[in-house]
Scaffold this motif. Sequence first.
Motif, short mmCIF file in Angstrom:
data_model
loop_
_atom_site.label_atom_id
_atom_site.label_comp_id
_atom_site.label_asym_id
_atom_site.label_seq_id
_atom_site.Cartn_x
_atom_site.Cartn_y
_atom_site.Cartn_z
N PRO A 218 0.83 -1.21 0.00
CA PRO A 218 0.00 0.00 0.00
C PRO A 218 0.86 1.25 0.00
N GLY A 219 0.60 2.14 -0.92
CA GLY A 219 1.41 3.35 -1.07
C GLY A 219 2.48 3.19 -2.12
N GLY A 220 2.95 1.95 -2.30
CA GLY A 220 3.87 1.66 -3.38
C GLY A 220 5.22 2.32 -3.28
N GLU A 221 5.64 2.74 -2.08
CA GLU A 221 6.93 3.42 -1.94
C GLU A 221 8.06 2.40 -1.75
N PRO A 222 9.30 2.80 -2.01
CA PRO A 222 10.42 1.88 -1.80
C PRO A 222 10.53 1.47 -0.33
N VAL A 223 11.02 0.24 -0.10
CA VAL A 223 11.30 -0.21 1.26
C VAL A 223 12.78 -0.03 1.61
N MET A 224 13.60 0.16 0.59
CA MET A 224 15.01 0.50 0.77
C MET A 224 15.35 1.61 -0.21
N GLY A 225 15.59 2.81 0.33
CA GLY A 225 15.77 3.98 -0.52
C GLY A 225 17.15 4.60 -0.38
N VAL A 226 17.45 5.51 -1.28
CA VAL A 226 18.73 6.20 -1.28
C VAL A 226 18.79 7.20 -0.13
N LYS A 227 20.02 7.60 0.22
CA LYS A 227 20.24 8.57 1.30
C LYS A 227 21.37 9.50 0.90
N PRO A 228 21.13 10.80 0.84
CA PRO A 228 22.18 11.75 0.44
C PRO A 228 23.40 11.63 1.34
N GLY A 229 24.57 11.81 0.74
CA GLY A 229 25.81 11.82 1.49
C GLY A 229 26.37 10.47 1.86
N THR A 230 25.77 9.40 1.36
CA THR A 230 26.22 8.05 1.67
C THR A 230 26.74 7.37 0.40
N PHE A 231 27.28 6.17 0.56
CA PHE A 231 27.73 5.40 -0.61
C PHE A 231 26.54 4.85 -1.40
N TYR A 232 25.33 4.98 -0.86
CA TYR A 232 24.12 4.59 -1.59
C TYR A 232 23.21 5.81 -1.84
N SER A 233 23.84 6.92 -2.20
CA SER A 233 23.10 8.17 -2.41
C SER A 233 22.33 8.18 -3.74
N GLN A 234 22.67 7.27 -4.67
CA GLN A 234 22.00 7.28 -5.97
C GLN A 234 21.30 5.96 -6.29
N TYR A 235 21.84 4.85 -5.83
CA TYR A 235 21.21 3.55 -6.04
C TYR A 235 21.15 2.77 -4.72
N VAL A 236 20.04 2.04 -4.54
CA VAL A 236 19.95 0.88 -3.63
C VAL A 236 19.34 -0.21 -4.49
N SER A 237 20.17 -1.16 -4.95
CA SER A 237 19.78 -2.01 -6.07
C SER A 237 20.11 -3.47 -5.84
N ASP A 238 19.58 -4.30 -6.75
CA ASP A 238 19.87 -5.73 -6.87
C ASP A 238 19.82 -6.49 -5.54
N PRO A 239 18.64 -6.61 -4.95
CA PRO A 239 18.53 -7.30 -3.67
C PRO A 239 18.87 -8.79 -3.77
N HIS A 240 19.50 -9.31 -2.72
CA HIS A 240 19.78 -10.74 -2.57
C HIS A 240 19.50 -11.07 -1.11
N ILE A 241 18.32 -11.60 -0.82
CA ILE A 241 17.82 -11.69 0.54
C ILE A 241 17.77 -13.12 1.03
N ARG A 242 18.34 -13.35 2.22
CA ARG A 242 18.32 -14.65 2.90
C ARG A 242 18.03 -14.40 4.39
N PHE A 243 17.80 -15.47 5.14
CA PHE A 243 17.51 -15.36 6.56
C PHE A 243 18.72 -15.80 7.37
N ASP A 244 19.22 -14.91 8.22
CA ASP A 244 20.36 -15.21 9.09
C ASP A 244 19.82 -15.79 10.39
N SER A 245 19.77 -17.12 10.47
CA SER A 245 19.17 -17.77 11.64
C SER A 245 20.00 -17.58 12.90
#
Length: 345
Positions: A218-245
């Motif tokens: 609902p709302g359709g907004e990103p769950v992981m977004g960019v942040k100015p001044g960081t190493f991810y200021s332009q992209y947060v991309s290519d997810p690879h998700i696993r569970f760390d038990s």
Amino acid sequence: MAGFVQGEFDHLRAPYKREAPVLQGSGKAGSYNAMSVDCPFVFFHNDRFYMMHIGFDGLGYRTALATSDNLVEWGREGVILDRGEDSSRWDYVGAAYSWVLLENNDLYELPRLKKVDGKYWMIYHAYPEFGYEAGGAKMGLAWCESESLLDWHRLDEPILSYENGGDWERGGLYKCCFVEYEGRYWMYYNAKDKPNWPWTEETGLAVSDDLLHWTRLPGGEPVMGVKPGTFYSQYVSDPHIRFDSRTGNWVNFGFGFDGEHAQGLLATSKDLTNWKIADEPWIPHGEPGEADETHAHKSAVIYWKDRFYHFYCACRPAKPGDASTVAEGEGEFRCIMLRTSLPLD
């Protein structure tokens, strides 16, 4: 980001870099990997390790398989998603796999493929125009019954399009991953906000009960977004998700981009919806002259015999003698590299 506990996830680090690529382009005209290889995805099947990956031949992406007995030496098996014969199809130019449904989420278990209705299921993305990622890509679904994993069949229509998404994804979709959890499928995908450079890429979420019909949050907004001044200021991309038990957290080995370097990131979540991103790159770009001098991104992580194997796409400026380079990238050499949590024997 506030809330990320420094040191809590140090057991996931892979500081030991293997200097030689595990896969690289062939430089042979007409081959699927004539210019480069990209986007590793590693799993265990039929008592062997498999690496699904994509190659760029100057026209578009094609998906191939490689196999290994030790996660270090790899041999190519063949192309599994090729250019289509019907030029009227939405995915005619080429097909780049994104993810294959796995039967387990635990990072410490070997990732094995899961069948639903007697079939293995793959999500892939395709671009509408010839060239390097030309035009807005959409997501499609393919299936395979063969245990060789060489015979895949594509559904006729896309399952997710940028055309009905939010403003942040109107430029087209990119690579995704999906997990099965609490009876639903969760797809994380990155997308760009406009078709022409410079654009921003962020990661969103859609859910499904049947793999065919997907609904954005609902709302359709990103769950992981960019942040100015960081190493991810332009992209947060290519997810690879696993569970760390070991910590009870979901972990995402994605990547961030600041306009100069793409570098691996680590994000964590307790609920698959609210994510925290570590302040520093998880896989930093390399030193001048190294294979990952420019970029170290697009990760695949597998745990085997008490060691993490962290595969990623590495990029540097081309050098004399390179077998293949991405012409569109003005002489960029692109390959698949490996880092490990313990030194290789």
